[in-house]
Design an enzyme around this catalytic site. Structure first.
Site, PDB file in Angstrom:
ATOM      1  N   ALA A   1      -2.885   0.145  16.308  1.00 36.76           N
ATOM      2  CA  ALA A   1      -2.052   1.100  16.109  1.00 36.76           C
ATOM      3  C   ALA A   1      -1.275   0.803  14.957  1.00 36.76           C
ATOM      4  O   ALA A   1      -0.566   1.061  14.014  1.00 36.76           O
ATOM      5  CB  ALA A   1      -1.041   1.554  16.752  1.00 36.76           C
ATOM      6  N   GLY A   2      -1.991  -0.722  14.010  1.00 37.26           N
ATOM      7  CA  GLY A   2      -1.301  -1.287  13.045  1.00 37.26           C
ATOM      8  C   GLY A   2      -1.559  -0.453  11.784  1.00 37.26           C
ATOM      9  O   GLY A   2      -2.841   0.471  11.560  1.00 37.26           O
TER      10      GLY A   2
ATOM     11  N   LYS B   1       0.799  -1.138  -0.067  1.00 36.06           N
ATOM     12  CA  LYS B   1       0.134  -0.728  -0.158  1.00 36.06           C
ATOM     13  C   LYS B   1       0.762   1.767   0.001  1.00 36.06           C
ATOM     14  O   LYS B   1       0.291   2.401  -0.613  1.00 36.06           O
ATOM     15  CB  LYS B   1      -1.129   0.183   1.461  1.00 36.06           C
ATOM     16  CG  LYS B   1      -1.890  -1.105   0.904  1.00 36.06           C
ATOM     17  CD  LYS B   1      -3.157  -0.667   2.113  1.00 36.06           C
ATOM     18  CE  LYS B   1      -4.324  -2.038   2.124  1.00 36.06           C
ATOM     19  NZ  LYS B   1      -5.229  -1.296   3.028  1.00 36.06           N
TER      20      LYS B   1
ATOM     21  N   TYR C   1     -13.404  -9.643  10.607  1.00 36.84           N
ATOM     22  CA  TYR C   1     -15.240 -10.229  10.266  1.00 36.84           C
ATOM     23  C   TYR C   1     -14.534 -11.747  10.365  1.00 36.84           C
ATOM     24  O   TYR C   1     -15.942 -11.958   9.374  1.00 36.84           O
ATOM     25  CB  TYR C   1     -15.296  -9.701   8.113  1.00 36.84           C
ATOM     26  CG  TYR C   1     -14.127 -10.110   7.751  1.00 36.84           C
ATOM     27  CD1 TYR C   1     -13.907 -11.685   6.983  1.00 36.84           C
ATOM     28  CD2 TYR C   1     -13.647  -8.716   7.480  1.00 36.84           C
ATOM     29  CE1 TYR C   1     -12.745 -10.914   6.069  1.00 36.84           C
ATOM     30  CE2 TYR C   1     -12.147  -9.085   6.524  1.00 36.84           C
ATOM     31  CZ  TYR C   1     -12.189 -10.185   5.890  1.00 36.84           C
ATOM     32  OH  TYR C   1     -10.848 -10.238   4.670  1.00 36.84           O
TER      33      TYR C   1
ATOM     34  N   ASP D   1     -10.119   2.807   2.685  1.00 32.71           N
ATOM     35  CA  ASP D   1     -10.438   1.953   3.964  1.00 32.71           C
ATOM     36  C   ASP D   1     -11.433   2.654   5.140  1.00 32.71           C
ATOM     37  O   ASP D   1     -12.400   2.345   5.237  1.00 32.71           O
ATOM     38  CB  ASP D   1      -9.402   1.695   4.576  1.00 32.71           C
ATOM     39  CG  ASP D   1      -8.594   0.889   3.971  1.00 32.71           C
ATOM     40  OD1 ASP D   1      -9.686  -1.001   3.249  1.00 32.71           O
ATOM     41  OD2 ASP D   1      -7.632  -0.119   4.350  1.00 32.71           O
TER      42      ASP D   1
HETATM   43  P1  NAP Z   1      -1.927  -5.647  12.106  1.00 29.56           P
HETATM   44  O1  NAP Z   1      -0.865  -3.442  10.779  1.00 29.56           O
HETATM   45  O2  NAP Z   1      -0.240  -5.770  11.424  1.00 29.56           O
HETATM   46  O3  NAP Z   1      -1.371  -4.182  13.325  1.00 29.56           O
HETATM   47  C1  NAP Z   1      -1.882  -5.607  14.460  1.00 29.56           C
HETATM   48  C2  NAP Z   1      -3.161  -4.524  15.239  1.00 29.56           C
HETATM   49  O4  NAP Z   1      -3.183  -5.637  16.188  1.00 29.56           O
HETATM   50  C3  NAP Z   1      -1.610  -4.187  16.061  1.00 29.56           C
HETATM   51  O5  NAP Z   1      -2.352  -2.659  16.516  1.00 29.56           O
HETATM   52  C4  NAP Z   1      -0.762  -4.935  17.468  1.00 29.56           C
HETATM   53  O6  NAP Z   1      -0.090  -4.879  18.336  1.00 29.56           O
HETATM   54  C5  NAP Z   1      -2.025  -5.808  17.660  1.00 29.56           C
HETATM   55  N1  NAP Z   1      -1.849  -6.736  18.100  1.00 29.56           N
HETATM   56  C6  NAP Z   1      -1.687  -7.655  16.978  1.00 29.56           C
HETATM   57  N2  NAP Z   1      -1.297  -8.561  18.505  1.00 29.56           N
HETATM   58  C7  NAP Z   1      -1.790  -8.208  19.505  1.00 29.56           C
HETATM   59  C8  NAP Z   1      -2.316  -9.071  21.177  1.00 29.56           C
HETATM   60  N3  NAP Z   1      -1.697 -10.241  21.478  1.00 29.56           N
HETATM   61  N4  NAP Z   1      -1.823  -7.858  22.239  1.00 29.56           N
HETATM   62  C9  NAP Z   1      -2.371  -6.815  21.847  1.00 29.56           C
HETATM   63  N5  NAP Z   1      -2.227  -6.468  20.640  1.00 29.56           N
HETATM   64  C10 NAP Z   1      -2.545  -7.340  18.911  1.00 29.56           C
HETATM   65  O7  NAP Z   1      -2.577  -5.141  11.261  1.00 29.56           O
HETATM   66  P2  NAP Z   1      -3.649  -4.139  10.555  1.00 29.56           P
HETATM   67  O8  NAP Z   1      -3.710  -4.836   8.908  1.00 29.56           O
HETATM   68  O9  NAP Z   1      -4.307  -2.899  10.826  1.00 29.56           O
HETATM   69  O10 NAP Z   1      -5.448  -5.019  10.702  1.00 29.56           O
HETATM   70  C11 NAP Z   1      -5.965  -6.170  12.152  1.00 29.56           C
HETATM   71  C12 NAP Z   1      -7.229  -5.698  11.803  1.00 29.56           C
HETATM   72  O11 NAP Z   1      -8.036  -5.663  10.832  1.00 29.56           O
HETATM   73  C13 NAP Z   1      -7.061  -7.575  11.148  1.00 29.56           C
HETATM   74  O12 NAP Z   1      -7.890  -8.653  12.318  1.00 29.56           O
HETATM   75  C14 NAP Z   1      -7.969  -6.806  10.110  1.00 29.56           C
HETATM   76  O13 NAP Z   1      -8.535  -8.825   9.191  1.00 29.56           O
HETATM   77  C15 NAP Z   1      -8.744  -6.757  10.224  1.00 29.56           C
HETATM   78  N6  NAP Z   1      -8.878  -5.563   9.026  1.00 29.56           N
HETATM   79  C16 NAP Z   1     -10.547  -6.040   7.890  1.00 29.56           C
HETATM   80  C17 NAP Z   1     -10.556  -4.741   7.124  1.00 29.56           C
HETATM   81  C18 NAP Z   1     -11.972  -4.469   6.900  1.00 29.56           C
HETATM   82  O14 NAP Z   1     -11.900  -4.186   5.873  1.00 29.56           O
HETATM   83  N7  NAP Z   1     -13.218  -5.545   7.573  1.00 29.56           N
HETATM   84  C19 NAP Z   1      -9.639  -4.099   6.562  1.00 29.56           C
HETATM   85  C20 NAP Z   1      -8.677  -4.144   6.950  1.00 29.56           C
HETATM   86  C21 NAP Z   1      -7.801  -4.569   8.394  1.00 29.56           C
HETATM   87  P3  NAP Z   1       1.076  -3.954  18.388  1.00 29.56           P
HETATM   88  O15 NAP Z   1       1.520  -2.777  17.600  1.00 29.56           O
HETATM   89  O16 NAP Z   1       1.246  -3.684  19.952  1.00 29.56           O
HETATM   90  O17 NAP Z   1       1.545  -5.157  17.392  1.00 29.56           O
END
Ligand code: NAP
Length: 471
Positions: free
Chosen positions: A328-329, A264, A418, A301
């Site tokens: 904060a991902g 991205k 989801y 998004d």
């Molecule tokens: P990402 O960049 O990998 O970020 C993951 C986030 O989860 C970070 O804030 C991470 O914290 C936190 N996390 C992971 N494991 C953890 C734990 N054990 N304890 C506490 N915090 C934890 O992922 P992303 O792209 O942002 O996606 C996040 C979620 O959103 C996923 O489930 C994804 O499927 C969903 N999503 C859905 C849509 C949709 O269209 N519905 C779109 C995008 C994403 P740290 O910074 O501390 O690692």
């Protein structure tokens, strides 16, 4: 129109389906090798060989189906004047790729149309394909991974699966795929104008990996449901070759792309024109070729999240008070920008790794206050919106430990996850009287702006689509 394609190639079948052309697919089973051998002995030029083979195939089918329009096709790869056939073994494929590596070869695509055993039309296209330099180790790895798929293909590659094998391509996607659908449609429309066909438009999702993506299902559903001439595929591109491959795919005819992890930020960097949303989020998930040839980068998004939220809750008031965002991902960025743009006055941002949240907050707005991960329950009485953007609570991931005892029952709770459709967070929030919004709608709505830009109509998110994407 009674149409027959004298081929059973899955790729050509897909092109006719994309063009919304009803056809039968019949394998002509001619003795290709013998015909090629005798034409080569006569020193016929490669384009004549391709044309003659396409003609033999169409004629054979046309004789048995006199009233049908029969399309015959053939494709030949020519390198340094020599015709290169389908590789007979993994070793032959390695030898072929070693020869083509770092060089430019030609792909000649011949199409003919027959009716009542008479030729009505013929077309030859020549695509110039420059393959990148591959080391012997890369060739070995390629053959190991792809041999079963490509053994029936001229040259031993599937352009649609591994376009990053090529640095420069002069040609058109459909010609390279073996069916010059634009010219075929031009001829059929002139001679059978009662059913005007349209050349399919093309879009794709680009990621690495990409096999898990639901986007082809979703866009395929919209194309079919609205009878649009178009195709949407998934293409895996390694990060190091993202930019060159995207530019090349635009050159061969793509209208645009969805872009997912890990591309991205690179997608934003290659765009000539960037939407304010993409600029603020720092990433593009949608690329669009504009009429002036420039590439526009957008990020949908936040749009997907907000459109879904509003469609699910008619009581949500962004200005009612602060929001709490967990995580904060990559996804959190778009949510923060969307909430602020909607009019949320303040956001508490809470992430396991506090530094990541601090960086994000300072990038986006002074209205974001970072709080410690263990303080998320304490802040609950103050907030009117809670959004989980972490992966906690997703099928196969650890649970989100989050006690909602203190939540304001007027608050809305959204989860981006989801799978499962309703997370434990949403179940708990519902039990306390809160409005809840799941993640599936965001996934579906974020695809709409791209679809509209590429295919020219705004699709609908409905239950049928939701059920399809969830299967
Ligand atoms: P990402 O960049 O990998 O970020 C993951 C986030 O989860 C970070 O804030 C991470 O914290 C936190 N996390 C992971 N494991 C953890 C734990 N054990 N304890 C506490 N915090 C934890 O992922 P992303 O792209 O942002 O996606 C996040 C979620 O959103 C996923 O489930 C994804 O499927 C969903 N999503 C859905 C849509 C949709 O269209 N519905 C779109 C995008 C994403 P740290 O910074 O501390 O690692």
């Amino acid at each position: 129109m009674d149409l027959i394609l004298a081929s059973q190639s899955a790729t050509r079948r897909r092109i006719l389906n994309a063009a919304r052309m009803d056809a039968q697919f019949i394998s002509p089973q001619i003795d290709e090798e013998n015909i090629m051998r005798s034409l080569s002995a006569e020193q016929a030029p490669p384009r004549d060989i391709a044309d003659t083979l396409a003609e033999h195939k169409a004629l054979k089918i046309s004789r048995k189906n006199p009233n049908s329009w029969v399309i015959g096709c053939d494709q030949i790869l020519v390198f340094e004047g020599e015709i290169s056939g389908k590789p007979a073994s993994p070793e032959a494929l390695k030898a072929s790729l070693s020869r083509l590596s770092g060089q430019t070869h030609r792909l000649i695509t011949a199409n003919v149309i027959y009716k009542d055993s008479k030729p009505l039309w013929r077309h030859i296209s020549i695509s110039h394909m420059s393959m990148r330099c591959m080391s012997p180790a890369e060739i070995d790895a390629y053959v190991e991974t792809h041999w079963q798929d490509v053994k029936q293909s001229a040259g031993g590659y599937h352009f649609e699966k591994t376009p990053d094998l090529f640095t420069v391509v002069r040609g058109n996607w459909f010609d390279i795929m073996g069916l010059s659908i634009g010219p075929i449609i031009g001829f059929l429309n002139q001679n059978h104008p009662s059913i005007p066909f349209q050349t399919p438009k093309l879009a794709a999702i680009l990621g690495h990996p990409i096999a898990q993506s639901k986007s082809p299902l979703m866009h395929g559903h919209w194309l079919k449901k609205n009878q649009i001439s178009g195709d949407y595929i998934a293409i895996d591109i390694p990060p190091s070759r993202f930019e060159s491959t995207v530019r090349m795919l635009f050159d061969v005819g793509f209208s645009g792309f969805n872009v997912t992890i890990p591309h991205k930020e690179k997608a934003l960097a290659l765009a000539d024109d960037i939407s304010p949303e993409a600029q603020r989020i720092g990433a593009a998930n949608t690329l669009i070729k504009m009429d002036n040839g420039k590439i526009r980068g957008d990020n949908t998004d936040g749009y997907g999240f907000m459109t879904n939220l509003i469609s699910q809750s008619n009581t949500w008031q962004p200005a009612a008070g602060p929001s709490l965002v967990l995580g904060a991902g990559g996804a959190a960025r778009a949510i923060l920008v969307a909430l602020l743009d909607a009019g949320v006055p303040k956001i508490y941002l809470c992430n396991r790794t506090r530094d990541r949240a601090e960086d994000l907050a300072s990038d986006i707005s002074d209205c974001i206050e970072v709080i410690d991960w263990q303080d998320k329950e304490e802040i609950l009485p103050k907030v009117f919106t809670v959004v989980n953007t972490t992966s906690l609570g997703m099928t196969g991931k650890p649970a989100l430990e989050f006690d909602l005892t203190n939540i304001n029952p007027r608050a809305l709770v959204a989860d981006l996850i989801y799978a499962p459709l309703e997370t434990q967070l949403l179940k708990d929030a519902r039990a306390r009287g809160c409005d809840v919004v799941g993640g599936i709608g965001m996934l579906l709505h974020q695809g709409m702006p791209g679809f509209e830009a590429w295919f020219g109509m705004r699709p609908a998110v409905d239950e049928e689509l939701e059920a399809l994407v969830l299967t």
